[in-house]
Design a protein around this motif. Structure first.
Motif, short mmCIF file in Angstrom:
data_model
loop_
_atom_site.label_atom_id
_atom_site.label_comp_id
_atom_site.label_asym_id
_atom_site.label_seq_id
_atom_site.Cartn_x
_atom_site.Cartn_y
_atom_site.Cartn_z
N MET A 1 -24.24 -47.08 107.44
CA MET A 1 -25.22 -47.25 106.36
C MET A 1 -24.50 -47.53 105.05
O MET A 1 -23.55 -46.82 104.70
N THR A 2 -24.92 -48.57 104.36
CA THR A 2 -24.30 -48.93 103.09
C THR A 2 -24.91 -48.11 101.96
O THR A 2 -26.13 -48.07 101.81
N THR A 3 -24.09 -47.48 101.17
CA THR A 3 -24.56 -46.68 100.04
C THR A 3 -24.64 -47.55 98.79
O THR A 3 -23.66 -48.22 98.44
N PRO A 4 -25.79 -47.57 98.09
CA PRO A 4 -25.90 -48.36 96.85
C PRO A 4 -24.85 -47.92 95.83
O PRO A 4 -24.64 -46.72 95.66
N ARG A 5 -24.22 -48.88 95.18
CA ARG A 5 -23.18 -48.55 94.19
C ARG A 5 -23.81 -48.26 92.84
O ARG A 5 -23.68 -49.02 91.87
N LEU A 6 -24.51 -47.14 92.77
CA LEU A 6 -25.13 -46.72 91.51
C LEU A 6 -24.08 -46.43 90.45
O LEU A 6 -24.37 -46.50 89.25
N ASP A 7 -22.88 -46.11 90.90
CA ASP A 7 -21.82 -45.81 89.94
C ASP A 7 -21.45 -47.03 89.11
O ASP A 7 -21.10 -46.91 87.93
N ILE A 8 -21.57 -48.23 89.71
CA ILE A 8 -21.24 -49.45 88.96
C ILE A 8 -22.25 -49.67 87.85
O ILE A 8 -21.89 -49.94 86.69
N THR A 9 -23.54 -49.53 88.17
CA THR A 9 -24.59 -49.67 87.16
C THR A 9 -24.47 -48.58 86.11
O THR A 9 -24.57 -48.83 84.90
N GLY A 10 -24.25 -47.35 86.58
CA GLY A 10 -24.14 -46.23 85.65
C GLY A 10 -22.98 -46.39 84.69
O GLY A 10 -23.11 -46.12 83.48
N HIS A 11 -21.85 -46.87 85.19
CA HIS A 11 -20.68 -47.06 84.33
C HIS A 11 -20.93 -48.16 83.31
O HIS A 11 -20.50 -48.06 82.15
N ALA A 12 -21.65 -49.20 83.72
CA ALA A 12 -21.96 -50.29 82.79
C ALA A 12 -22.86 -49.82 81.66
O ALA A 12 -22.75 -50.27 80.51
N LEU A 13 -23.76 -48.88 81.97
CA LEU A 13 -24.69 -48.38 80.96
C LEU A 13 -24.09 -47.27 80.10
O LEU A 13 -24.61 -46.97 79.02
N ALA A 14 -23.00 -46.68 80.55
CA ALA A 14 -22.44 -45.50 79.89
C ALA A 14 -21.54 -45.85 78.72
O ALA A 14 -20.41 -45.37 78.60
N ASN A 15 -22.04 -46.71 77.85
CA ASN A 15 -21.30 -47.09 76.66
C ASN A 15 -22.32 -47.47 75.59
O ASN A 15 -23.19 -48.30 75.84
#
Length: 228
Positions: free
Chosen positions: A1-15
């Motif tokens: 099962m592929t896990t959505p890369r929410l960390d990529i979106t979160g890191h982009a927003l975390a600035n």
């Protein structure tokens, strides 16, 4: 099962600078590096790094025209996500100037390509109350009504099958009308001079003419929209 890369979106927003650029682009138009740098309060060189980061995360699309590279929100799904996330964001920590800017946008603004804010939510509620919209689960369906004509919307004969994209308003924490239908209403409102760009880049001003026209749909005293 592929896990959505929410960390990529979160890191982009975390600035904070990237967040300000995204908010500026939420008016649905494309903007240059220098324009977005001014909005974010950073140098064009720093803005380029941030914009490259946002593009890599799939949040913005870029297009070159002549000597300029333009940046815009990648699409309505991204805009809806940003509007929803904004609704979850606390404002207590904001400086006074930032709180004033948020308050100015809360009444009436563009949300990518449709109306948002107190007045947009009131319009959505009125259309539901008058039978032009019907709630269906977590969404809405457009029903045959003469009200749509007054808002510059042409519905097909089988209007009951027109699914309306709802969008959670960040300031009201309730739905307003998004998607194709929402865009048609915004386009009509601007063409008829019901509204004009004002204040922060995606802010809108409701004209006296627009106040009367919308009040006819909402079903309230036009003066009641002065403080909506």
């Amino acid at each position: 099962m592929t896990t959505p890369r929410l960390d990529i979106t979160g890191h982009a927003l975390a600035n904070a600078s990237r967040a300000r650029m995204l908010c500026a682009m939420m008016d649905g138009r494309a903007w240059t590096n220098k324009e977005l740098a001014a909005d974010a309060g950073v140098t064009p060189q720093t803005a380029s790094v941030h914009l490259h980061h946002l593009a890599g995360a799939g949040l913005i699309a870029q297009r070159r025209s002549g000597r300029c590279l333009y940046h815009r929100i990648a699409g309505p799904e991204v805009a809806a996500m940003l509007e929803h996330v904004a609704g979850l964001t606390p404002f207590d920590h904001l400086a006074r100037s930032q709180r004033a800017k948020a308050a100015a946008l809360a009444s009436l603004r563009c949300c990518y390509n449709h109306l948002a804010g107190t007045i947009a939510v009131a319009l959505c509620d009125a259309l539901i109350a008058r039978g032009a919209l019907r709630c269906a689960g977590e969404g809405m369906v457009a029903m045959p009504s003469l009200l749509w004509r007054g808002l510059g919307v042409d519905l097909p004969d089988k209007a009951g099958r027109v699914v309306v994209r709802s969008c959670l308003d960040w300031s009201e924490r309730r739905d307003h009308i998004g998607g194709t239908l929402g865009r048609a209403i915004l386009d009509h409102a601007l063409a008829e001079d019901w509204m004009r760009p004002a204040g922060p880049r995606r802010g809108l001003h409701l004209t006296a003419h627009g106040r009367v026209a919308l009040a006819a749909v909402i079903g309230c005293d036009p003066r009641g929209l002065d403080h909506a």
